[in-house]
Design an enzyme around this catalytic site. Structure first.
Site, PDB file in Angstrom:
ATOM      1  N   GLU A 228       8.964  13.204  18.558  1.00  0.00           N
ATOM      2  CA  GLU A 228       9.695  14.275  17.879  1.00  0.00           C
ATOM      3  C   GLU A 228      10.887  14.817  18.673  1.00  0.00           C
ATOM      4  O   GLU A 228      11.048  16.023  18.797  1.00  0.00           O
ATOM      5  CB  GLU A 228       8.750  15.443  17.594  1.00  0.00           C
ATOM      6  CG  GLU A 228       7.557  15.044  16.766  1.00  0.00           C
ATOM      7  CD  GLU A 228       6.658  16.220  16.462  1.00  0.00           C
ATOM      8  OE1 GLU A 228       6.395  16.447  15.284  1.00  0.00           O
ATOM      9  OE2 GLU A 228       6.222  16.909  17.390  1.00  0.00           O
TER      10      GLU A 228
HETATM   11  C1  NGO Z   1       2.318  15.886  16.260  1.00  0.00           C
HETATM   12  C2  NGO Z   1       3.180  16.487  17.339  1.00  0.00           C
HETATM   13  C3  NGO Z   1       2.420  17.513  18.178  1.00  0.00           C
HETATM   14  C4  NGO Z   1       1.685  18.482  17.269  1.00  0.00           C
HETATM   15  C5  NGO Z   1       0.760  17.707  16.336  1.00  0.00           C
HETATM   16  C6  NGO Z   1       0.047  18.626  15.380  1.00  0.00           C
HETATM   17  C7  NGO Z   1       2.593  14.389  17.878  1.00  0.00           C
HETATM   18  C8  NGO Z   1       2.462  13.118  18.576  1.00  0.00           C
HETATM   19  N1  NGO Z   1       3.511  15.312  18.099  1.00  0.00           N
HETATM   20  O1  NGO Z   1       1.728  14.781  16.938  1.00  0.00           O
HETATM   21  O2  NGO Z   1       3.330  18.198  18.993  1.00  0.00           O
HETATM   22  O3  NGO Z   1       0.921  19.369  18.042  1.00  0.00           O
HETATM   23  O4  NGO Z   1       1.461  16.749  15.590  1.00  0.00           O
HETATM   24  O5  NGO Z   1      -0.782  17.956  14.505  1.00  0.00           O
END
Ligand code: NGO
Length: 546
Positions: free
Chosen positions: A355
């Site tokens: 992300e």
């Molecule tokens: C995503 C995000 C995390 C969040 C999570 C919540 C990934 C790999 N990055 O998973 O920062 O906490 O969702 O479900």
């Protein structure tokens, strides 16, 4: 998680999630929907400790009739020349002494004899036993545990625990219980060598004792890696020499504005050792180039604008970035990753990479490649989220698939060019997703994840077009935006963690939802005896009162 919770993409993700679940269910011939409890008939109460209830399901288990009974005369013997075998024998005795009230003396001796539980380390021999396999031979007289490596003895102990009455898991002496173990033979070894639980200690901090508690819980299901998400926008949780503000500033809060916290390097060593003694390897993860507000608040020079900012206490993601143009960024990465690698006996060091919406593709590739190179220079393999497959990090490397809403081409291509793949699809194995609309804790951007959703998929065929040899294993992640206590951890992890653990350990041929929910039901009284307040999913026929 602004972008993840984007309504349209969330809706399409839910549609994909439902489609995938239904396809998986049909694919394995189970043919049940994702949320219909007890479709195959009324629940059956499962209370007796027997071979059919071992979870994860073993490769083979054959009852022979009869039983071994642990009494005040029972002793535990380990192969005479093996310190690790003796340590497992001690561990078993420590587990059983409180409830039985027996002395259960441990001896380093390779003796046969009535009333003996004997742990034998062959160190070679049966190829199938390999690194983690074991054999359990239980007769009326004696229990013999055989393994090629100490990890196998430890796994066998987890099986043996499940063959005893549930009261054996209590912390105080239980009167009037016959401590019997059904006689028979178990042969067992894992399907995948990587079976991980992930714990986010950044969004809410969990201290050493809490993490040790979780290590004990994951070990029950033969999980052999604990991936610790040590840094995020809301907190930096590990002290790094030469960068004191990371913890002086970056660790002082968490989601919701609580006190936060961090591990000193000594605390961290303690965790590593505790895990090692349970055959769990810790994978530390520093998340870059996004998810870095705590680091930027500590050292503004790490951001391109150099501005002072506060550690974030909300739950959005995708808005922070290290600065690819500044040499400080690389000095920081080098120091941090070198120190973390030195604290890590295991093969993997995590560099995150998820992300990074606030980082351009070119900057992303530069930072991720540099981080991967630092990890390799320290003699470790870089572990990253699936997005790292878009930056040519090279091999060896591990990429963890988490978001079915992202394009899958890059991770498939990486997997077919030598990157090892971990499967952690959020719509099946994210333990932070709500079970259903009623669940008070958790998020639901990937849809609701009831127990059957967690179980009904096959890591071997989940990503079509991927070379089977590339699949390292599975992971179940517990993100902690809404999870603040060990009680919250237990409620979200149980009973979904065992579902993912079974996918990682058990042969594909054992996959069967009806049988699995019965195995799960049999665990309920054990978890209650351990003080674990689990989610009583309506999909599982829990025994009355458990
Ligand atoms: C995503 C995000 C995390 C969040 C999570 C919540 C990934 C790999 N990055 O998973 O920062 O906490 O969702 O479900």
């Amino acid at each position: 998680m602004s972008h993840r919770l984007h309504r349209k993409s969330r809706r399409s993700l839910i549609v994909i999630a439902l489609a995938v679940c239904v396809l998986c269910a049909v694919g394995v011939g189970i043919g049940v929907g994702i949320s219909r409890p007890h479709k195959d008939g009324p629940p059956s109460a499962v209370q007796r400790a027997d071979f059919a209830n071992i979870l994860p399901a073993p490769v083979s288990a054959t009852p022979t009739g009869g039983q071994f009974t642990i009494t005040s005369a029972t002793s535990i013997h380990a192969s005479s020349d093996s310190a690790p075998a003796l340590a497992v024998a001690d561990y078993l005795a420590t587990l059983l002494r409180p409830a039985t009230g027996y002395a259960l003396p441990v001896a380093s001796a390779d003796t046969d004899g009535a009333g003996v539980i004997r742990l034998v380390l062959t160190g070679e021999g049966d190829k199938k036993l390999d690194a983690e396999g074991y054999r359990l031979d239980i007769s009326d007289d004696q229990i013999t545990v055989t393994a090629a490596q100490p990890a196998g003895l430890f796994d066998a102990v987890q099986t043996l625990r499940q063959l005893l009455p549930p009261q054996s898991a209590k912390g105080s002496a239980q009167r009037g219980v016959v401590w019997s173990v059904p006689a028979g033979h178990v042969l067992d070894y894992p399907r995948f060598g990587y079976r991980a639980a992930g714990l986010d200690v950044a969004r809410h901090f969990f201290g050493v004792a809490d993490v040790e508690r979780y290590i004990d819980e994951i070990a029950l299901f033969k999980i052999n890696y604990l991936h610790l998400h040590l840094t995020d926008d809301q907190g930096w949780r590990l002290a790094i020499d030469g960068w004191p503000k990371l913890t002086d500033v970056g660790a002082r809060t968490e989601v919701g504005g609580g006190a936060g916290g961090f591990y000193t390097q000594d605390d961290y060593r303690k965790l590593v050792a505790y895990a090692q003694a349970r055959y769990v390897t810790i994978i530390p993860e520093i998340d870059v180039p996004g998810h870095v507000t705590a680091a930027l608040a500590s050292y503004p020079a790490l951001s391109c604008d150099g501005k002072t900012r506060s550690v974030f206490t909300g739950i959005d993601t995708g808005f922070s970035s290290l600065c690819a143009a500044k040499p400080t960024t690389y000095a920081f990465l080098d120091d941090v990753l070198r120190q973390i690698a030195a604290l890590t006996p295991g093969p993997y060091v995590g560099i995150g990479g998820d992300e990074a919406q606030a980082t351009s593709a070119a900057d992303y590739a530069k930072i991720v490649d540099e981080a991967a190179a630092d990890v390799r220079a320290a003699g470790k393999t870089p572990w990253g989220w699936q997005e790292t497959a878009t930056a040519s990090v090279g091999t060896p490397s591990v990429a963890t698939y988490w978001n079915p809403g992202l394009p899958g081409a890059a991770i498939k291509q990486a997997a077919n060019s030598g990157t090892q793949l971990v499967l952690d699809p959020a719509n099946h194995s994210y333990l932070d997703q709500k079970y259903d609309a009623e669940t008070a804790l958790g998020l639901h951007w990937a849809g609701y994840v009831e127990v059957q959703n967690a179980y009904d998929w096959d890591p071997g065929t989940y990503l079509p077009g991927v070379n089977q040899d590339a699949i390292l294993g599975v992971e179940a992640d517990l993100w902690t935006e809404t999870v603040a206590t060990t009680g919250d951890i237990d409620y979200m992890a149980f009973p979904r963690l065992p579902a993912v653990a079974e996918l990682g350990w058990s042969p594909e041929s054992t996959h069967n939802w009806s049988a699995f929910r019965d195995r799960l039901a049999a665990q309920g009284p054990r978890w209650s005896a351990m003080g674990i307040k689990y989610y009583h999913s309506p999909q599982v026929p829990w025994p009355a009162g458990s």
